[in-house]
Design a protein around this motif. Structure first.
Motif, PDB file in Angstrom:
ATOM      1  N   UNK A 360       0.785  -1.088  -0.020  1.00 36.74           N
ATOM      2  CA  UNK A 360      -0.099   0.050   0.095  1.00 36.74           C
ATOM      3  C   UNK A 360       0.740   1.405  -0.019  1.00 36.74           C
ATOM      4  N   UNK A 361       0.504   2.302  -0.802  1.00 35.77           N
ATOM      5  CA  UNK A 361       1.161   3.446  -0.937  1.00 35.77           C
ATOM      6  C   UNK A 361       2.480   3.392  -1.532  1.00 35.77           C
ATOM      7  N   UNK A 362       2.535   2.025  -2.242  1.00 37.91           N
ATOM      8  CA  UNK A 362       4.236   2.109  -2.880  1.00 37.91           C
ATOM      9  C   UNK A 362       5.244   1.626  -2.057  1.00 37.91           C
ATOM     10  N   UNK A 462      12.661  -0.577  -8.466  1.00 41.44           N
ATOM     11  CA  UNK A 462      12.283   0.191  -9.479  1.00 41.44           C
ATOM     12  C   UNK A 462      11.307  -0.270 -10.482  1.00 41.44           C
ATOM     13  N   UNK A 463      11.506  -1.683 -10.953  1.00 40.89           N
ATOM     14  CA  UNK A 463      10.485  -2.341 -11.831  1.00 40.89           C
ATOM     15  C   UNK A 463       9.135  -2.250 -11.139  1.00 40.89           C
ATOM     16  N   UNK A 464       9.211  -2.617  -9.959  1.00 42.68           N
ATOM     17  CA  UNK A 464       7.880  -2.665  -9.082  1.00 42.68           C
ATOM     18  C   UNK A 464       7.109  -1.345  -8.948  1.00 42.68           C
ATOM     19  N   UNK A 465       8.045  -0.393  -9.269  1.00 43.06           N
ATOM     20  CA  UNK A 465       7.444   1.310  -8.830  1.00 43.06           C
ATOM     21  C   UNK A 465       7.404   1.461  -7.298  1.00 43.06           C
ATOM     22  N   UNK A 466       8.233   1.035  -6.648  1.00 40.09           N
ATOM     23  CA  UNK A 466       8.279   1.216  -5.041  1.00 40.09           C
ATOM     24  C   UNK A 466       8.557   2.831  -4.905  1.00 40.09           C
ATOM     25  N   UNK A 467       7.727   3.569  -4.166  1.00 34.50           N
ATOM     26  CA  UNK A 467       7.929   4.791  -4.039  1.00 34.50           C
ATOM     27  C   UNK A 467       8.673   5.201  -2.776  1.00 34.50           C
ATOM     28  N   UNK A 468       9.871   5.920  -2.984  1.00 35.41           N
ATOM     29  CA  UNK A 468      10.659   6.442  -1.731  1.00 35.41           C
ATOM     30  C   UNK A 468       9.884   7.323  -1.042  1.00 35.41           C
ATOM     31  N   UNK A 469       9.758   6.970   0.413  1.00 38.87           N
ATOM     32  CA  UNK A 469       8.864   7.819   1.314  1.00 38.87           C
ATOM     33  C   UNK A 469       9.466   8.004   2.575  1.00 38.87           C
TER      34      UNK A 469
END
Length: 625
Positions: A360-362, A462-469
């Motif tokens: 959730x939320x990357x 990066x491929x999974x589009x994880x969001x740095x948070x």
């Protein structure tokens, strides 16, 4: 028996020992000579034709005595004959004096720089084993008397003191077996061979059930435990501690900043490295090692132990430690051994670990599925973003139960950093053990079983589009969860207590240029606080520029909170190996808070701290200002 008869018996024993040590009556060498000077290239070729039971042990009981309820023996027996001369191995053998029936046999393999451990075998004997600790390193035996025999490798040498070069070499010299480059010249081969002979000694003792043999060892002994388990089918159960992970694969060694290295050669990997043995281990085995061990890298284990074919594999991985264990993890080895050798309760299975990308939320989410979830007392999920295996900080992610699983978000600061995840499930401890000084389990309420470690590379994030948070923070530790992010040593000692954390290496808590380190303390009796700064340990930031620094502050006797501050220029080198002043916080690998220490000022070594500060020691808000 009268005095004269005793003297005659003593002379006979001494003559027998003399004959053995001078090589009288010896037969052929234990290992066949190389054919056409061609050395073994595989593990099968290395061990082909060798039978650890074939030769007589020619055991000498140097001494026997009772230590309370345990019978102890100082023994020496034959490893084999090499280059025409016998090699002899000393050790301590112990069993319960009042034990009835056959006992399981347990072989203990000491670590580097150590020796056969009498205390260890007495502990094992008091807990239901007939135990042998061999002195493969040939250091002076504990309590050895003048004239008493010790380990003697004969015309070979597999010790650190006499032949230390040959743990990573196969080259011939005057202390090796073969005249050409050969894995039989490597110390590790000879030590595994000696351990196999030690199993033969154990199975032939009248107190031992030869069908119930276990092995355990620490550090170098951990590697030996792993390799012995892979080559000798008599091992029924094994616990390697801080050893046996195997060398890095080329992929792991290629990770920038990992600090990992491959085996010296493909030949070494096929005959000497743990990786050659792991694929043969079929006995139950528990891997006991901390997250930051210098001798058995967790990353190597996670990659290499996938090859272990045994259906019963467990892990007990203490967070934050290097080359030692938290008690909740070290006690698991005895539960494991007792189950397979004494029929005690079964140990929970290895918990399943998953990493959801993205959650959730990357944000990445770790999910642990422990065995017997209804019995789980708590779960700890850790993750790191640091590729350097020895100095990485393991962040604890808050775990929440969802049915039979526990989940935890693992926010990252950048998808250019890798993600490492590891976790443990804690269970109520319902057993007691007869311990000793440095292995005392009185009052311990839990034991832990760990998952393996999972890695997600930057390209996967990066491929999974994880969001740095995640974001950097100035508060390093508010101590709301006291010491959970630290390891502590000698904590009960009011003078030499210490706690240390690698948290300051994590980008989330790194100190910037000009920052001041501050912490609030409460010390009604006064005292002193020593801060210790480790810089570029293990070359974590590249070659050169490593060192240890320390600074001291006097504490006022007050029941109120007081703030203690340390600036970069307050720190002094701790030893002559540390060159130059501390020039900033950017390469810190570890921060320690201690009761005492040493430093060098104006070329002179000085003592720091050393004043009594008994528990409770209260801290809050360790921070950068």
């Amino acid at each position: 028996m009268n005095t004269r008869t005793n003297r005659i018996a003593a002379v006979v024993v001494c003559l027998g020992v003399l004959l053995l040590w001078t090589g009288a009556g010896r037969g052929e060498d234990s290992l066949r000579p190389l054919k056409d000077a061609v050395a073994p290239r595989t593990l099968d070729e290395l061990w082909r034709g060798y039978d650890p039971r074939a030769e007589p042990l020619e055991t000498t009981v140097v001494r026997e005595w009772k230590q309370e309820d345990v019978t102890c023996r100082y023994v020496v027996f034959t490893i084999g004959t090499f280059k025409g001369k016998r090699s002899r191995l000393a050790g301590f053998y112990a069993f319960g004096s009042a034990a009835r029936g056959k006992l399981p046999g347990l072989l203990h393999l000491h670590g580097g720089g150590q020796r056969a451990n009498l205390t260890e075998v007495i502990f094992m004997a008091r807990n239901g084993y007939a135990a042998l600790s061999i002195n493969w390193g040939a250091r002076e035996m504990e309590g050895q008397k003048p004239g008493e025999p010790n380990t003697d490798w004969g015309r070979l040498d597999a010790t650190q003191t006499g032949h230390n070069t040959h743990y990573r070499s196969m080259q011939p010299d005057d202390k090796t077996l073969d005249a050409v480059e050969s894995p039989r010249n490597n110390n590790w081969f000879l030590l595994v061979l000696a351990a196999r002979r030690a199993l033969t000694f154990l199975e032939r003792q009248e107190q031992v059930d030869g069908g119930r043999l276990g092995v355990c060892g620490h550090s170098m002994g951990g590697k030996l435990t792993t390799d012995l388990s892979g080559i000798d089918e008599r091992v029924c159960v094994a616990v390697p501690s801080c050893g046996g992970s195997g060398s890095a694969t080329s992929e792991l060694a290629g990770v920038s900043g990992s600090g990992l290295r491959e085996a010296p050669s493909a030949w070494d990997a096929a005959t000497i490295d743990d990786r050659a043995y792991l694929g043969r281990i079929r006995c139950p085995i528990l891997y006991l090692s901390p997250t930051n061990d210098f001798h058995a890298a967790l990353d190597n284990m996670a990659a290499n132990w996938r090859a272990v074919p045994s259906r019963e594999v467990r892990y007990a991985v203490s967070p934050h430690f290097n080359h030692r264990h938290a008690k909740e993890f070290s006690v698991s080895q005895w539960l494991w051994l007792d189950h397979y050798l004494q029929g005690a309760a079964e140990v929970p299975r290895t918990p399943g670990l998953e990493v959801e990308l993205p959650g959730p939320g990357g944000v990445p989410v770790a999910r642990l599925r422990p065995d017997r979830p209804g019995e789980v007392a708590r779960v700890r999920i850790y993750y790191s973003i640091d590729p350097h295996v020895l100095t990485r900080f393991w962040r604890e992610a808050p775990a929440r139960r969802e049915g039979d699983a526990w989940t935890a978000p693992c926010p990252v600061m950048s998808t250019d950093q890798p993600l490492y995840v590891q976790a443990s499930a804690y269970y109520p401890l319902k057993r007691t053990f007869k311990g000793y000084q440095w292995l005392e389990y009185d009052g311990l309420k839990e034991f832990a079983i760990s998952s393996t470690m999972l890695t997600r590379r930057p390209q996967e994030l990066q491929r999974a589009k994880v969001q740095p948070s995640d974001r950097a923070e100035r508060i390093i530790d508010d101590f709301a969860r006291p010491w959970e992010d630290w390891y502590r040593l000698q904590w009960a000692n009011p003078v030499v207590w210490q706690a240390a954390t690698r948290k300051v290496k994590d980008p989330k808590w790194q100190g910037g240029p000009g920052a001041v380190l501050a912490v609030d303390v409460k010390s009604p009796a006064g005292g002193a606080l020593v801060a210790r700064a480790s810089v570029n340990t293990w070359g974590a930031f590249g070659p050169g520029g490593h060192g240890e620094y320390a600074a001291e502050r006097t504490l006022a006797a007050s029941s109120d909170w007081q703030t203690v501050r340390f600036r970069v220029e307050d720190f002094l080198p701790c030893d002559e190996r540390t060159k130059g002043p501390l020039d900033g916080w950017g390469k810190l690998t570890e921060l320690g808070l201690c009761g005492s220490g040493e430093a060098i000022r104006a070329g002179q070594k000085i003592k720091l701290g050393g004043r009594r500060w008994p528990e409770p020691r209260q801290f809050r808000n360790l921070r950068w200002e």
